[in-house]
Design an enzyme around this catalytic site. Sequence first.
Site, mmCIF file in Angstrom:
data_model
loop_
_atom_site.group_PDB
_atom_site.id
_atom_site.type_symbol
_atom_site.label_atom_id
_atom_site.label_comp_id
_atom_site.label_asym_id
_atom_site.label_seq_id
_atom_site.Cartn_x
_atom_site.Cartn_y
_atom_site.Cartn_z
ATOM 1 N N LYS A 5 -17.134 -5.531 52.507
ATOM 2 C CA LYS A 5 -17.806 -6.693 53.078
ATOM 3 C C LYS A 5 -19.211 -6.355 53.556
ATOM 4 C CE LYS A 5 -14.449 -6.916 56.757
ATOM 5 N NZ LYS A 5 -14.441 -5.621 57.470
ATOM 6 N N LYS A 37 -15.837 0.721 45.692
ATOM 7 C CA LYS A 37 -14.945 -0.371 46.068
ATOM 8 C C LYS A 37 -15.723 -1.562 46.619
ATOM 9 C CE LYS A 37 -13.720 0.151 50.899
ATOM 10 N NZ LYS A 37 -14.088 -1.222 51.211
ATOM 11 N N LYS A 72 -19.531 7.614 61.342
ATOM 12 C CA LYS A 72 -20.148 6.434 61.951
ATOM 13 C C LYS A 72 -21.254 6.787 62.938
ATOM 14 C CE LYS A 72 -16.634 3.055 61.029
ATOM 15 N NZ LYS A 72 -15.314 2.595 61.371
#
Length: 336
Positions: free
Chosen positions: A206, A203, A115
């Site tokens: 969102k 996958k 991240k």
Amino acid sequence: MKTILTGIRSNSEITLGNYLGALLPMVRLANTHSDEYNINIFVPDLHSIISEVDGNLHQNTIRSLKYYLASGLVLNKNVHFYRQSYVPAHSELCWILDCVATMGETSRMIQYKEKSKGQDSCNVGIFNYPILMAADILLYDAIYVPIGEDQFQHIELTRNLATRFNNKFGDIFTIPAKTSDQVKFMGEEEGVRVRDLINPEKKMSKSTLAENSKIMMNDSPERAKKKIMSATTDSLGRIKFDMWRQPGVSNLMLIESLIQDEPLQDVISSWSGETRYGELKKKVAESVASLLTDFQSKLEQISDDEILNLLEEGESYANKVANSKLLEVQKVFGLR
Ligand code: ATP
Ligand code: MG
């Protein structure tokens, strides 16, 4: 009584993948165990502000708790809803654990590496959130924390911190179960991955920008149907479960089995020998549409007040439990 703890960040609307792969299995787990375990369902709002929040965090929080009820969560005296930021002991214990954890072990977290992308400009929260997560868990003596694979390393970190702390100061923290035992406890559904509708090799997420790649739980049933009808398949012309060579078709069968709560093997057998992808899509589109219709109508029936009342009760419980654990910790450091 032992505790199962769960929370999903409410930064944005959730996908069908989040619903089938995380929310529904958690609700089923809670319903089966709420007689013998405390079920702590918390909204990690302090974790939310590490990154962008779509919309208003307060509203999102209420909505995400409604999701549990709309997914069939049965309430009883052992089920507790609370917001992390309404229980200040989380931040307090996080700081204390910061003084127990080392830079070395925290820097090794893969989520941090991914991240932060190695950039100094990333916020400190991205580095520190696994320690806050440890506090979230240890304050309640939680033993099971159903989470995705990407968080396993954080459970191990929590176990290490708690063990180190206990060795030095006595048995204050309950050590959460090993990740392998967590997975066993969760059962087969854990690890199920719904795929992206356009690029079924990956996958459904969102954060994927392409709207047709994902079904959102607030999509209109008609819109969701169209997305399924336009899902990527292949040119092999046979309906077979083969995630490697036919991920699109396989994903449709997986979605069908999860929505109907029917063993995947049964869905596969029922389509065996069939060749018309359009028929499979129509069937799955209907299933998704009726799931959304049902989910959305249940959602509408739950008022904000109902959730606020549950939070009031849950936060009073959570503060009691968390403050008493925090006090034990503060005492060993001479803070109290
Ligand atoms: P993001 O793109 O922001 O990472 P996401 O859709 O991957 O979003 P997360 O917030 O990372 O969602 O994860 C929430 C929960 O949903 C986790 O428990 C995760 O394991 C589960 N989950 C995420 N995507 C899927 C999926 N496609 N199928 C099944 N479960 C999923
Ligand atoms: Mg994710």
